[in-house]
Design an enzyme around this catalytic site. Structure first.
Site, mmCIF file in Angstrom:
data_model
loop_
_atom_site.group_PDB
_atom_site.id
_atom_site.type_symbol
_atom_site.label_atom_id
_atom_site.label_comp_id
_atom_site.label_asym_id
_atom_site.label_seq_id
_atom_site.Cartn_x
_atom_site.Cartn_y
_atom_site.Cartn_z
ATOM 1 N N HIS A 250 32.736 40.152 52.439
ATOM 2 C CA HIS A 250 31.794 39.830 51.357
ATOM 3 C C HIS A 250 30.391 39.596 51.923
ATOM 4 O O HIS A 250 29.406 40.108 51.387
ATOM 5 C CB HIS A 250 32.296 38.582 50.618
ATOM 6 N N GLU A 251 30.317 38.840 53.022
ATOM 7 C CA GLU A 251 29.007 38.549 53.612
ATOM 8 C C GLU A 251 28.399 39.789 54.257
ATOM 9 O O GLU A 251 27.183 39.988 54.207
ATOM 10 C CB GLU A 251 29.144 37.416 54.636
ATOM 11 N N HIS B 174 26.573 41.845 51.806
ATOM 12 C CA HIS B 174 25.226 41.332 51.525
ATOM 13 C C HIS B 174 24.220 41.846 52.565
ATOM 14 O O HIS B 174 23.055 42.082 52.240
ATOM 15 C CB HIS B 174 25.225 39.801 51.530
ATOM 16 N N GLU C 42 26.914 38.974 43.349
ATOM 17 C CA GLU C 42 28.170 38.432 43.861
ATOM 18 C C GLU C 42 29.358 39.291 43.432
ATOM 19 O O GLU C 42 30.300 39.499 44.197
ATOM 20 C CB GLU C 42 28.357 36.983 43.391
#
Length: 649
Positions: free
Chosen positions: A179-180, A183, A264
């Site tokens: 997930h990070e 980003h 998100e």
């Protein structure tokens, strides 16, 4: 989802951020003026008119001069706060990590949880085609949370809470880290850093009021009775700044929510595609909902970065939460979720030292076979930028194919330098002798001997392994002092130029170091977008495609086929090439200017140019080592990332 399109969307949101900032600034100015206007309106004003009579009347709410003064002063304070914070953040993600109370993880750590974290991050970086970011742990945070911070991949940081690495299993931790990484890849990280700077400026008045009130508490005990009037004025001013500043904080939270919530969902979806394991990230979200500490972050400055966290940090948000609700995020991943959260506990002391798992399996080192060159079909290459191409299993396979001693060397600042020198040594024995003599004179005997050893071990390895070792070495090379860095770069430049020409591997290595070390030591090199259509760069692209076709072709016929495949692809994007250039008008030494201009182009332009480059070098359908190296060099020079294309054993 396509990372290049996501980056372009993030770029457009920067303009939206400026718009929101202006609205917030206007709102704060009007709020301050309204408070002061009501105060002046409640006062009685006396003055002498032209006849000499004294006139007493109620003060007025509106006064143009007063409004202009308030507007100018407020704007100056807010912009000063923004500039100050933005300057601090230009140093990269480690500034945010320190503000969160983080500690950088030692690459040689023997802590089992930290070792697991380091290996997951390294696998993700290799699978993404980006250098390994620094890894920080917030030891005092019991909640499950994480963040990615930095102005570009070259100074990126992955930060996680102690609760995150203690309470999540490897699959769940992979989901959070994926997930990070999304980003980082889709441009959110840079946008989030800009957002911190703008929000700090908006909240500047509240911060000044809070600090003034804090210092008055300690100073009040030392004040004499004569100073009570001054203390009262200071108290009123501090409270007024807090009240007015609360309006700024309200706008700040609103902006955080408006910018970050939808991103998100995209990051969650990307993490699922990255790991091929929906249960991983869903399990992490369920554990957040099922444990006492949730995802709370206690750090004093967590409010500034609340939009950067994996999950809501449990901070007061004026009703504008920066993250979607946990149940909504979980249902988007698992449509049949039964609504039950999962409990979690911290591991028993020394439980990881049992014999149930081998160190290799826990760490992600499987000792696999070396990767092989891979056939890449046009349909697969057309997915360039799609998160489906990023597969953590590929990163694990490449990392597992590396000897453990090689990986340990990448973590050591001395060995990492020698490893890079070894990769640059020439195959020709006579030339290599001159290069070793240079290393002995300028770097030292030990460096020369280590470089020789690394040359012997790595000379015949696959490009994916060499690129992985370079990416793994970046964090250690960032720990060099400024004089050490300058000596290291000077030595690499000399080795590259020692034979009077630059080969593809040297070109690739040079671009990686420029992109991810120069930015760190010499300041951010974020390029301003100057080009918005590929058609404006048609002549430059002809140089690039002619060079790429020359690398990928084996003979004259395949050269024409390679060039034609790329040229036809570019027609779809409004670019018509004039025909393949002769050798003297193309080459690695001439594509520098092209790549620099593409670095100042929009993300979709970078994707389309890279796609055409891939068609040129892979006309035979096989991605050989030298072709993979050239594509990686082009991607790094443009400020883009491509995953490794290797055949898994």
């Amino acid at each position: 989802m396509n990372f290049y399109e996501a980056q372009d969307d993030a770029r457009r949101r920067t303009k939206l951020l400026v718009f929101y900032f202006v609205l917030a600034l206007v709102g704060v100015v009007l709020a301050i003026y309204a408070i002061l206007g009501l105060y002046f309106m409640s006062q009685m004003v006396s003055y002498v008119d032209s006849s000499g009579a004294r006139i007493v009347e109620q003060g007025s709410f509106w006064d143009l001069e007063r409004f202009a003064t308030i507007a100018i002063l407020t704007t100056v304070v807010i912009l000063a706060g923004n500039l100050l914070k933005s300057y601090q953040l230009s140093a990269g993600g480690e500034v945010v990590a320190r503000d969160m109370g983080g500690r950088q993880v030692d690459p040689h750590t023997t802590d089992t949880d930290e070792r697991k974290l380091m290996n997951v991050v390294e696998e993700m970086a290799i699978a993404s085609g980006v250098p390994v970011p620094q890894v920080w742990v917030m030891d005092q945070e019991a909640g499950i949370n994480a963040f990615a911070a930095g102005t570009e991949p070259g100074n990126a940081v992955i930060g996680v809470t102690r609760g995150c690495i203690q309470r999540l299993n490897r699959s769940e931790l992979q989901g959070v880290i994926a997930h990070e990484f999304s980003h980082i890849l889709n441009g959110d990280m840079k946008l989030n850093m800009q957002l911190i700077g703008w929000l700090f400026g908006i909240m500047m008045l509240s911060i000044i009021g809070r600090e003034l009130l804090f210092h008055m508490q300690f100073a009040s005990m030392r004040r004499s009775r004569e100073n009570n009037n001054g203390a009262l004025i200071g108290l009123v001013a501090a409270i007024a700044l807090l009240v007015v500043g609360a309006i700024g904080v309200f706008f700040a939270r609103m902006i955080q929510a408006a910018i970050s919530r939808q991103r998100e969902y995209l990051a969650d979806a990307s993490a699922v595609q990255f790991t091929r394991d929906p249960a991983g990230i869903a399990g992490a979200l369920k554990k957040i909902g099922g444990q006492e500490y949730g995802s709370k972050v206690k750090a004093g400055k967590a409010g500034e970065a609340s939009h950067m966290f994996f999950a809501d940090g449990g901070l007061f948000s004026y009703g504008f939460t920066t993250h979607p609700p946990l149940d909504v995020r979980i249902k988007a991943i698992e449509g049949d979720w039964n609504g039950e959260f999962k409990d979690s506990v911290i591991p028993e002391v020394a439980s990881s030292r049992g014999g149930s798992q081998s160190d290799a399996r826990m760490s992600g080192f499987a000792g696999g076979a070396a990767p092989q060159q891979v056939e890449v079909g046009r349909e697969q290459w057309s997915q360039l930028g799609n998160s489906e191409l990023n597969n953590v299993a590929v990163g694990a396979a490449v990392l597992g194919s590396l000897d453990r001693s090689w990986v340990d060397a990448c973590h050591d600042r001395e060995q990492a330098q020698a490893l890079i020198f070894g990769l640059l040594l020439a195959s020709d024995q006579k030339l290599r002798g001159r290069e070793l003599k240079y290393l002995k004179q300028h770097i030292g005997d030990a460096a020369m001997e280590l470089a020789t050893q690394w040359f012997g071990q790595l000379a015949g390895e696959h490009s994916s392994q060499k690129i992985a070792l370079i990416d793994l070495s970046i964090p250690a090379l960032r720990r060099l002092s400024q004089p050490e860095y300058e000596r290291f770069i000077k030595a690499t430049q000399w080795l590259i130029a020692s034979d009077g020409q630059v080969d593809i591997f040297e070109f690739m290595l040079q671009k990686v170091l420029e992109s991810h070390l120069s930015a760190y030591f010499e300041g951010s090199r974020n390029a301003r977008i100057r080009y918005h259509k590929l058609g404006h760069l048609s002549s430059e692209l002809n140089v690039l495609i002619s060079t790429m076709a020359g690398v990928g072709a084996a003979d004259g016929n395949s050269l024409e086929d390679a060039y034609s495949a790329a040229a036809q692809d570019l027609v779809q994007h409004g670019v018509r090439l004039d025909g393949i250039l002769p050798p003297e008008q193309c080459g690695l030494h001439l594509i520098e200017d092209v790549l620099n201009k593409l670095a100042e182009s929009t993300p979709p332009m970078k994707r389309d140019a890279l796609h055409a480059c891939g068609l040129a070098v892979m006309a035979d359908g096989v991605l050989a080592s030298r072709e993979a190296e050239l594509l990686r060099a082009a991607a790094d020079a443009m400020g883009a990332a491509i995953p490794p294309f290797v055949k898994q054993s």
